[in-house]
Design a protein around this motif. Structure first.
Motif, mmCIF file in Angstrom:
data_model
loop_
_atom_site.group_PDB
_atom_site.id
_atom_site.type_symbol
_atom_site.label_atom_id
_atom_site.label_comp_id
_atom_site.label_asym_id
_atom_site.label_seq_id
_atom_site.Cartn_x
_atom_site.Cartn_y
_atom_site.Cartn_z
ATOM 1 N N PRO A 21 52.744 4.399 30.347
ATOM 2 C CA PRO A 21 53.711 5.513 30.307
ATOM 3 C C PRO A 21 54.775 5.331 29.232
ATOM 4 C CG PRO A 21 53.288 4.844 32.580
ATOM 5 C CD PRO A 21 52.679 3.805 31.698
ATOM 6 N N ASP A 62 50.401 11.583 25.175
ATOM 7 C CA ASP A 62 50.139 11.434 26.602
ATOM 8 C C ASP A 62 49.332 10.165 26.846
ATOM 9 O OD1 ASP A 62 47.496 12.029 25.881
ATOM 10 O OD2 ASP A 62 47.759 14.158 26.315
ATOM 11 N N GLU A 63 49.164 9.823 28.128
ATOM 12 C CA GLU A 63 48.496 8.570 28.475
ATOM 13 C C GLU A 63 47.012 8.592 28.123
ATOM 14 O OE1 GLU A 63 49.442 6.725 32.245
ATOM 15 O OE2 GLU A 63 51.266 7.912 32.390
ATOM 16 N N PHE A 107 46.728 5.060 36.679
ATOM 17 C CA PHE A 107 46.995 6.433 37.120
ATOM 18 C C PHE A 107 47.017 6.522 38.647
ATOM 19 C CE2 PHE A 107 45.197 10.344 38.827
ATOM 20 C CZ PHE A 107 46.144 11.258 38.406
ATOM 21 N N ILE A 116 50.150 4.235 40.086
ATOM 22 C CA ILE A 116 51.498 4.599 39.641
ATOM 23 C C ILE A 116 51.759 6.098 39.777
ATOM 24 C CG2 ILE A 116 53.092 4.593 37.682
ATOM 25 C CD1 ILE A 116 51.691 2.061 36.670
ATOM 26 N N LYS A 117 50.826 6.930 39.292
ATOM 27 C CA LYS A 117 51.051 8.367 39.287
ATOM 28 C C LYS A 117 50.638 9.030 40.600
ATOM 29 C CE LYS A 117 52.814 9.147 35.179
ATOM 30 N NZ LYS A 117 52.061 9.912 34.175
ATOM 31 N N LEU A 118 49.429 8.719 41.084
ATOM 32 C CA LEU A 118 48.902 9.411 42.255
ATOM 33 C C LEU A 118 49.587 8.982 43.546
ATOM 34 C CD1 LEU A 118 46.788 11.493 43.102
ATOM 35 C CD2 LEU A 118 45.142 9.625 43.380
ATOM 36 N N GLY A 175 52.443 6.812 43.586
ATOM 37 C CA GLY A 175 53.858 6.536 43.394
ATOM 38 C C GLY A 175 54.275 5.079 43.438
ATOM 39 N N HIS A 217 38.219 12.482 34.594
ATOM 40 C CA HIS A 217 39.564 12.530 35.183
ATOM 41 C C HIS A 217 39.885 13.921 35.742
ATOM 42 C CE1 HIS A 217 43.801 11.520 35.724
ATOM 43 N NE2 HIS A 217 44.103 12.668 35.131
ATOM 44 N N GLY A 273 42.627 14.106 38.334
ATOM 45 C CA GLY A 273 43.857 13.982 39.104
ATOM 46 C C GLY A 273 43.671 13.357 40.471
#
Length: 398
Positions: free
Chosen positions: A28, A37-38, A231, A234-236, A238, A359, A361
């Motif tokens: 990030p 972007d990543e 992803f 960290i992203k999905l 948190g 990918h 999400g």
């Protein structure tokens, strides 16, 4: 093989995973720094995989012609210089190129460490040493993401590559002072002109190729996890970047533990026997991971359990597959090690890229690729075992 040699070989083998795992928490921050972007930052990972695949094919014949030390020192020096170039990259394109060069240097340790083990050990001894090397190189995925997350939050992503510069410089010094030439003097030095013929012979050997693909496809599943986990965690779900290493490290700890159990089991069972049993565990865990991912659970822990089992099983699969592939290679151990690594990381690069292409999400792309790898690993291992048994039967009849 003494502890000092194993420690040096472990550090050299760690170049690959360390250069990958160390900077995962920085994705990030790097995307922000380069104004992208990543998904584009992941190209630096793909470039590294590509460099590992290509570079290993060059080091194998060189190591069989000139011995192990000279190409090893050159490779470590190249990795050190490229790591410094990564730290001061002015653009993403520069970083991608530097990562490719970094991989060309780093793969020297990966190729030649396997050749050194083959020089000194038989099949069972090689499997034991490879399992011990897992302990050393397994520390990289435990410590690297933790330290990487800490460095990103305190001193910036560039400090990660400066740390890699220092590590590789120390490893080069250790090789220069503590790793003598291991290639037996009585073995014929293979001419560089015959490199393609050596590779052709290896690819025509179904037992070697089967074991190489068994390990390679298993590694592909691991690199699918490496590509998808930043992803997902960290992203999905948190997970803070500085805590990412704890989750990553727990899986690596399972990998190390199983590798050490494997080393002890080898006293009673050979590497081929253990390999054909463990691949089923890998497949079962991969299918369970796919089932959990399809549920899209709100909590992370149901995903972590099959993922842990899947990664841990590699602690048995990888050393045994490598030992079986390298067994009896003799004067062409460098070429055999290079082809082994090339096959492994070529498949791994394709799997990691597939995770990015799919990918959506969710955790499904990573889970689908890992479960597919499980199916292919079992198929390759069972087919190779059948060919070995057929050869043994023919030899008995003769």
């Amino acid at each position: 093989m003494n502890f000092r040699t194993i420690l040096i070989l472990g550090a050299l083998s760690a170049f690959g995973p360390l250069a990958i795992d160390f900077y995962l928490p920085a994705f990030p921050a790097m995307a922000l720094a380069f104004g992208t972007d990543e998904k584009h930052v992941q190209l630096t990972l793909a470039a590294y995989f590509l460099g590992l695949s290509i570079g290993q094919l060059a080091y194998g014949p060189v190591a069989d012609r000139f011995g192990r030390r000279m190409p090893l020192l050159i490779g470590v020096g190249l990795f050190t210089a490229a790591s410094l170039a990564c730290a001061y990259a002015p653009s993403l394109e520069w970083l991608i190129g530097a990562r490719f060069i970094q991989a060309l240097g780093g793969c020297a340790g990966m190729v030649i460490s396997r050749a050194v083990v083959s020089d000194k050990c038989d099949a069972v001894g090689s499997a034991k040493v490879f399992s011990q090397l897992m302990l050393v190189m397994g520390l990289a995925p435990i410590l690297a993401p933790m330290l990487g997350g800490l460095l990103v939050n305190t001193t910036g992503w560039q400090s990660i590559f400066l740390a890699l510069t220092g590590f590789s410089a120390l490893a080069g010094l250790a090789v220069a002072l503590g790793l003598p030439e291991s290639m037996p003097a009585h073995l014929p030095r293979q001419p560089l002109a015959g490199a393609l013929r050596q590779y052709a012979r290896l690819l025509k050997d179904p037992v070697y190729l089967g074991h190489a693909l068994t390990g390679g496809i298993a590694i592909a599943g691991m690199f699918s996890y490496i590509a998808g986990s930043p992803f997902i965690f960290i992203k999905l779900y948190g997970v803070p970047a500085e805590h990412f290493g704890w989750f990553f490290g727990a899986n690596a700890a399972g990998f190390i533990l199983v590798a050490q159990v494997n080393a002890r089991l080898l006293a009673k069972r050979g590497p081929a026997f253990l390999l054909t049993r463990t691949v089923w565990i890998y497949l079962g865990a991969g299918l369970a991971l796919l089932a959990v991912s399809a549920l899209h659970t709100a909590q992370l822990w149901p995903l972590l359990i099959p993922l842990f089992v899947c990664i841990a099983s590699l602690g048995c699969i990888l050393p045994n597959a490598s030992a079986c592939a390298m067994n009896g290679q003799g004067a062409r151990a460098g070429s055999a090690s290079a082809m082994l690594g090339c096959l492994q990381f070529s498949v791994a690069a394709g799997a990691a890229a597939l995770v990015g292409v799919l990918h959506d999400g969710t955790a499904m792309p990573m889970a689908m690729v890992i479960s597919l790898c499980g199916i292919l690993v079992v198929s390759a291992a069972l087919l190779t075992r059948r060919i070995q048994n057929a050869r043994a039967l023919v030899q008995v009849q003769v």
